[in-house]
Structures are given as C-alpha cells and as structure tokens.
Design an enzyme around this catalytic site. Structure first.
Site, PDB file in Angstrom:
ATOM      1  N   VAL A  77       0.856  -1.181   0.000  1.00  0.00           N
ATOM      2  CA  VAL A  77       0.000   0.000   0.000  1.00  0.00           C
ATOM      3  C   VAL A  77       0.894   1.232   0.000  1.00  0.00           C
ATOM      4  CG1 VAL A  77      -1.804   1.208   1.286  1.00  0.00           C
ATOM      5  CG2 VAL A  77      -1.690  -1.302   1.350  1.00  0.00           C
ATOM      6  N   CYS A  78       0.685   2.134  -0.941  1.00  0.00           N
ATOM      7  CA  CYS A  78       1.535   3.320  -1.036  1.00  0.00           C
ATOM      8  C   CYS A  78       1.385   4.199   0.199  1.00  0.00           C
ATOM      9  CB  CYS A  78       1.186   4.138  -2.274  1.00  0.00           C
ATOM     10  SG  CYS A  78       1.988   5.756  -2.271  1.00  0.00           S
TER      11      CYS A  78
END
Lengths: 119, 130, 100
Positions: A77-78
């Site tokens: 997940v960024c």
C-alpha cells in the site's frame, strides 16, 4: 511469467479491484507468479480491516488477505496515498504492508508484465 | 546474479511510459501520477511522459488555484528536467481538439501526431496509467 | 502491446482514443463497461468493426454475462475470452497498456 499488478481504485465504487482479483486468481491457477500487488490512489482503501460489507456481498479486503496468506503474494500500500486517506499500520488487514512508491517502479522493473486496473 | 547488485541500483533499464489522459484538479490522478514519475527518476530507468486527451490540460500555463484552495502542482512539470526526466510528448490531435497550441504549454515538449505517438508508445516495456 | 479498455464508449472517449493511438497489429481487450463496445447493432459498432483488420479484438465474457449480454452477437472478429484467456493474452504480448 512474473506479474506485477497495480490497483488504482477502492473495493466498492469501481470494478477495478474485482477485475484485478479475478485476473490474479486466474494467473495463480495457471502457475504464474505474482511478485507484487501495489495499491495506489484510492486503491489504498482495499487494505483497511475496518471494511465491513453486508454478509451477502463479497469482501475484497479479506479476499486479498487470503491470497497473500495462501500464495505469498505481496500486497503493498503506497504510504503517501495511504496517509492522505487516513490509512496507517493500525488499519491494515492481514497481509498488507505500507511502503513507498519505489516498490511500484521496482515491480515494473522486476516483473515480466505490469498490469494496471483502475477507473 | 544477485551478488553483482549493491546499494546503487544497477539492475536492468526498462522503458517506462507514463500516460497522462486526465485533467488536473477535477480528480487526483494527475497530481499523484506526477509523484510516481518523480520517484521513478531515482531508479535510472528510461522514462517518458505522454500527454494525450485531457492530459494536455495538466501542462497548460498560467494555472492559478488560489480560488479553489488546491495545491498548484503545475510548476513541478518544469522541475522534471532537474530529475533527468526530459522526454515529454504531446499529441497534436489532442491539442487541436481542445483549441490549444504549443504556446499554451508551460514546459518544453515534443509534439507528435497520432502516428508518431503510436509508434513511441508501442516501443515501451512498462506503461503506467491512472 | 496488449491494450485494455474498461470504459463504456457511450460515456467516455477511452475506446476511440485507444483505437486512434494503438499501433496496428496490437491486441485490444474490452472489459468491465467497455464490453458494450464489442456488440453488434450499437451506435459505435461500425467504428470498432472498421478497425477489425488492424487489431485483434477480445472481450471478457464474464463481464458480458454480468451485464446480461452473453447472448447478444459480438462484432465479427471479436473473440470472447475468460480471465484465464486474459492471462494468456498478457503473456503473449510484450507489455500491457490500460486505458483508464
């Protein structure tokens, strides 16, 4: 074939994450390797364990978690996109990890194909 | 071989293409895509950007976001050169369709017709869209 | 190059942009709401059919079925595939361009 997958939308407004999940399932069934699924833009909403859809609907967050557990698929997940949207380590469902955008570029370099799903 | 890799990235160089087809501000895609481009610069890849369809609005000059209280990130396109991201392409047909010319743009770009852009886009290893 | 399009041609320009900018010889897969572009008898059928000699078109069957369109005739030259067929297409082409 080594696959990287980029998901740009959350689990409910758009079909993107569903399409990506069906694609990933088919790829694993055919013996391909998914080296990373990267969640960007609103795609980071796929990672929150607080998602609680009605029981007669699919739960994509749990589906991704299960795929990570059963097939060792990395779910990244960024961090920048997640912070903006109020998602931190405390919100993550099992199997998801928060990391930097460099992981997306690395996936593009290391995978044989990068496939994007979004709106 | 893994032992040949050290802290400096010296892996394979791929042709990365970032395709911008959406206007800024109305959605977040342009802003967040630009962040990916900036990160990609650290990996010493062969990076190109194309602006087609409403993506050309991302690089129109004189953007002033004071009235909508959103971050004006248009200057960042001019800073790309400092990151060695210098291959920016715009489709002429997209400009024409929107009543724009090269003079309306805030950064140096190469303008290609659809055929030229088609050839360029087909020759890429990794295509990232949003 | 494999191109994927997921937008209805009646709502967005993704299909026409893809047809304009994909290089001849490419594969083009219609999925999600872009499956409407694969059908005969619509206002865009001629646009797609007119390029059938330039591209190999595919449409994702599960997305047609979900929308109640499995029995509707697709444009000549459009191949109906499933998700495993999608995976095969990704493997057969050297890169994938998603027209979002």
């Amino acid at each position: 074939m080594k696959l990287g997958i980029l998901i740009n939308e959350g689990p409910f407004t758009h079909q993107a994450s569903d399409s990506a999940y069906q694609f990933a399932t088919a790829a694993l069934k055919k013996g391909h390797e998914i080296i990373r699924v990267f969640f960007y833009h609103d795609g980071v909403y796929n990672s929150t364990k607080f998602a609680d859809p009605p029981s007669d609907d699919r739960n994509l967050v749990q589906q991704w978690s299960k795929m990570a557990e059963e097939h060792g698929v990395e779910l990244i997940v960024c961090v920048a996109a997640a912070m903006r949207r109020g998602i931190n380590d405390d919100a993550l469902a099992p199997g998801f990890q928060i990391s930097g955008l460099g992981q997306l570029i690395e996936a593009g370099i290391e995978a044989d194909r990068l496939v994007t799903f979004g709106d | 071989m893994a032992e040949e890799f050290d802290d400096e990235f010296d892996g394979p160089v791929k042709r990365f293409l970032f395709v911008n087809r959406k206007a800024p501000y109305g959605t977040v895609y342009a802003l967040e895509s630009l962040e990916v481009v900036l990160i990609s610069a650290a990996f010493d890849q062969d990076v190109s950007l194309v602006f087609v369809d409403d993506g050309v609005f991302q690089i129109v000059k004189d953007q002033d976001t004071d009235g909508i209280n959103m971050k004006n990130f248009s200057r960042t396109y001019r800073a790309l050169e400092g990151y060695d991201v210098e291959k920016l392409y715009v489709e002429k047909e997209s400009l024409d369709a929107r009543g724009l010319t090269e003079d309306d743009l805030l950064v140096d770009v190469e303008i290609l017709d659809s055929q030229g852009l088609s050839d360029l886009m087909d020759a890429q290893d990794v295509v990232i869209t949003s | 190059m494999l191109h994927t399009v997921n937008k209805s041609p009646f709502e967005k320009s993704s299909v026409t942009s893809c047809l304009r900018l994909a290089k001849n010889g490419s594969g083009i897969l219609f999925l999600e709401d872009a499956v409407f572009a694969a059908l005969q008898g619509t206002s865009v059928s001629d646009v797609v059919a007119g390029r059938a000699k330039d591209f190999q078109f595919y449409v994702l069957g599960p997305d047609l079925a979900a929308r109640g369109l499995s029995e509707k005739p697709v444009i000549d030259g459009v191949e109906v595939i499933d998700y495993e067929g999608f995976v095969d297409l990704v493997e057969e082409h050297d890169a994938v361009h998603s027209w979002l």
